[in-house]
Design a protein around this motif. Structure first.
Motif, PDB file in Angstrom:
ATOM      1  N   UNK A   5       0.744  -1.093   0.252  1.00  0.00           N
ATOM      2  CA  UNK A   5      -0.158  -0.112  -0.017  1.00  0.00           C
ATOM      3  C   UNK A   5       0.916   1.285  -0.072  1.00  0.00           C
ATOM      4  N   UNK A   6       1.751   1.329   1.158  1.00  0.00           N
ATOM      5  CA  UNK A   6       2.474   2.569   1.051  1.00  0.00           C
ATOM      6  C   UNK A   6       4.117   2.310   0.657  1.00  0.00           C
ATOM      7  N   UNK A   7       4.612   3.441   0.252  1.00  0.00           N
ATOM      8  CA  UNK A   7       6.141   3.119  -0.069  1.00  0.00           C
ATOM      9  C   UNK A   7       6.758   2.475   1.312  1.00  0.00           C
ATOM     10  N   UNK A   8       8.049   1.957   0.791  1.00  0.00           N
ATOM     11  CA  UNK A   8       8.809   1.344   2.068  1.00  0.00           C
ATOM     12  C   UNK A   8       9.419   2.589   2.493  1.00  0.00           C
ATOM     13  N   UNK A   9       9.770   2.667   3.850  1.00  0.00           N
ATOM     14  CA  UNK A   9      10.610   3.584   4.516  1.00  0.00           C
ATOM     15  C   UNK A   9      11.270   3.122   5.424  1.00  0.00           C
ATOM     16  N   UNK A  10      12.550   3.857   5.645  1.00  0.00           N
ATOM     17  CA  UNK A  10      13.502   3.371   6.796  1.00  0.00           C
ATOM     18  C   UNK A  10      13.029   3.828   8.177  1.00  0.00           C
ATOM     19  N   UNK A  11      13.316   2.890   9.203  1.00  0.00           N
ATOM     20  CA  UNK A  11      12.959   3.083  10.466  1.00  0.00           C
ATOM     21  C   UNK A  11      13.553   4.141  11.083  1.00  0.00           C
ATOM     22  N   UNK A  12      13.122   5.046  12.095  1.00  0.00           N
ATOM     23  CA  UNK A  12      13.876   6.030  12.257  1.00  0.00           C
ATOM     24  C   UNK A  12      15.425   5.823  12.960  1.00  0.00           C
ATOM     25  N   UNK A  15      17.745   0.806  11.301  1.00  0.00           N
ATOM     26  CA  UNK A  15      18.031  -0.380  11.304  1.00  0.00           C
ATOM     27  C   UNK A  15      17.471  -1.443  10.586  1.00  0.00           C
ATOM     28  N   UNK A  16      16.093  -0.795   9.839  1.00  0.00           N
ATOM     29  CA  UNK A  16      15.346  -1.787   9.148  1.00  0.00           C
ATOM     30  C   UNK A  16      14.536  -0.798   8.141  1.00  0.00           C
ATOM     31  N   UNK A  17      13.986  -1.513   7.238  1.00  0.00           N
ATOM     32  CA  UNK A  17      13.093  -0.802   5.993  1.00  0.00           C
ATOM     33  C   UNK A  17      11.644  -1.183   6.654  1.00  0.00           C
ATOM     34  N   UNK A  18      10.570  -0.495   6.746  1.00  0.00           N
ATOM     35  CA  UNK A  18       9.403  -0.924   7.073  1.00  0.00           C
ATOM     36  C   UNK A  18       8.592  -0.836   5.975  1.00  0.00           C
ATOM     37  N   UNK A  19       7.725  -1.951   5.820  1.00  0.00           N
ATOM     38  CA  UNK A  19       6.772  -1.793   4.704  1.00  0.00           C
ATOM     39  C   UNK A  19       5.300  -2.280   5.173  1.00  0.00           C
ATOM     40  N   UNK A  20       4.639  -2.243   4.406  1.00  0.00           N
ATOM     41  CA  UNK A  20       2.844  -2.572   4.410  1.00  0.00           C
ATOM     42  C   UNK A  20       2.657  -3.969   3.545  1.00  0.00           C
ATOM     43  N   UNK A  21       2.125  -5.020   4.344  1.00  0.00           N
ATOM     44  CA  UNK A  21       1.764  -6.064   3.404  1.00  0.00           C
ATOM     45  C   UNK A  21       0.253  -6.165   3.504  1.00  0.00           C
ATOM     46  N   UNK A  22      -0.266  -6.165   2.357  1.00  0.00           N
ATOM     47  CA  UNK A  22      -1.904  -6.555   2.468  1.00  0.00           C
ATOM     48  C   UNK A  22      -2.245  -7.871   2.115  1.00  0.00           C
ATOM     49  N   UNK A  23      -2.678  -8.867   2.718  1.00  0.00           N
ATOM     50  CA  UNK A  23      -3.107 -10.315   2.287  1.00  0.00           C
ATOM     51  C   UNK A  23      -4.625 -10.261   2.863  1.00  0.00           C
ATOM     52  N   UNK A  24      -5.312 -10.451   1.630  1.00  0.00           N
ATOM     53  CA  UNK A  24      -6.830 -10.929   2.138  1.00  0.00           C
ATOM     54  C   UNK A  24      -7.537  -9.762   2.737  1.00  0.00           C
ATOM     55  N   UNK A  31       8.783  -5.366   8.540  1.00  0.00           N
ATOM     56  CA  UNK A  31      10.031  -4.597   8.335  1.00  0.00           C
ATOM     57  C   UNK A  31      11.215  -5.930   8.293  1.00  0.00           C
ATOM     58  N   UNK A  32      12.265  -5.333   7.473  1.00  0.00           N
ATOM     59  CA  UNK A  32      13.392  -6.180   7.173  1.00  0.00           C
ATOM     60  C   UNK A  32      14.578  -5.647   7.727  1.00  0.00           C
ATOM     61  N   UNK A  33      15.218  -6.268   8.412  1.00  0.00           N
ATOM     62  CA  UNK A  33      16.517  -5.650   9.388  1.00  0.00           C
ATOM     63  C   UNK A  33      17.514  -5.462   8.321  1.00  0.00           C
ATOM     64  N   UNK A  34      18.296  -4.263   8.430  1.00  0.00           N
ATOM     65  CA  UNK A  34      19.345  -3.826   7.753  1.00  0.00           C
ATOM     66  C   UNK A  34      20.298  -5.023   7.369  1.00  0.00           C
ATOM     67  N   UNK A  52      20.101   1.759   0.478  1.00  0.00           N
ATOM     68  CA  UNK A  52      19.092   0.520   1.321  1.00  0.00           C
ATOM     69  C   UNK A  52      17.900   0.425   0.604  1.00  0.00           C
ATOM     70  N   UNK A  53      17.350   1.573   0.376  1.00  0.00           N
ATOM     71  CA  UNK A  53      15.804   1.598  -0.193  1.00  0.00           C
ATOM     72  C   UNK A  53      15.819   0.981  -1.808  1.00  0.00           C
ATOM     73  N   UNK A  54      17.017   1.244  -2.279  1.00  0.00           N
ATOM     74  CA  UNK A  54      17.180   0.550  -3.816  1.00  0.00           C
ATOM     75  C   UNK A  54      17.328  -1.062  -3.541  1.00  0.00           C
ATOM     76  N   UNK A  55      17.997  -1.406  -2.508  1.00  0.00           N
ATOM     77  CA  UNK A  55      18.325  -2.821  -2.344  1.00  0.00           C
ATOM     78  C   UNK A  55      16.775  -3.570  -1.905  1.00  0.00           C
TER      79      UNK A  55
END
Length: 90
Positions: A5-12, A15-24, A31-34, A52-55
């Motif tokens: 839904x929303x673009x991924x972003x770096x945690x404050x 140490x991680x990239x935060x993203x939202x996953x929508x299932x059903x 989040x995925x740790x750095x 980091x965001x490109x990866x």
């Protein structure tokens, strides 16, 4: 799996990239740790925010597939992907 839904972003703490996953119709914050990005998605230690965001973008399909599997197995938990989640198990 539905689209993110929303673009991924770096945690404050960067140490991680935060993203939202929508299932059903259910949304989950993930989040995925750095360290996982460094070990499995070719991010150099000390890399800048843009790298980091490109990866994350380059590995998005794999990352979201792992997050979806983890969400299905642990539906009541916040999903945090670590390096161990991307290791090949034989």
């Amino acid at each position: 799996m539905e689209a993110l839904e929303a673009p991924p972003s770096l945690a404050p703490d960067n140490r991680s990239v935060i993203f939202t996953l929508s299932i059903h119709g259910r949304e989950a914050e993930c989040s995925v740790l750095r360290e996982a990005l460094e070990q499995h998605f070719w991010v150099q230690p000390g890399a800048g925010d843009a790298r980091i965001l490109k990866a994350f973008a380059d590995g998005r399909k794999r990352i979201t597939a792992v997050a979806e599997r983890k969400l299905r197995a642990h539906s009541d938990e916040q999903i945090v992907l670590t390096s161990a989640d991307f290791e090949v198990r034989t």
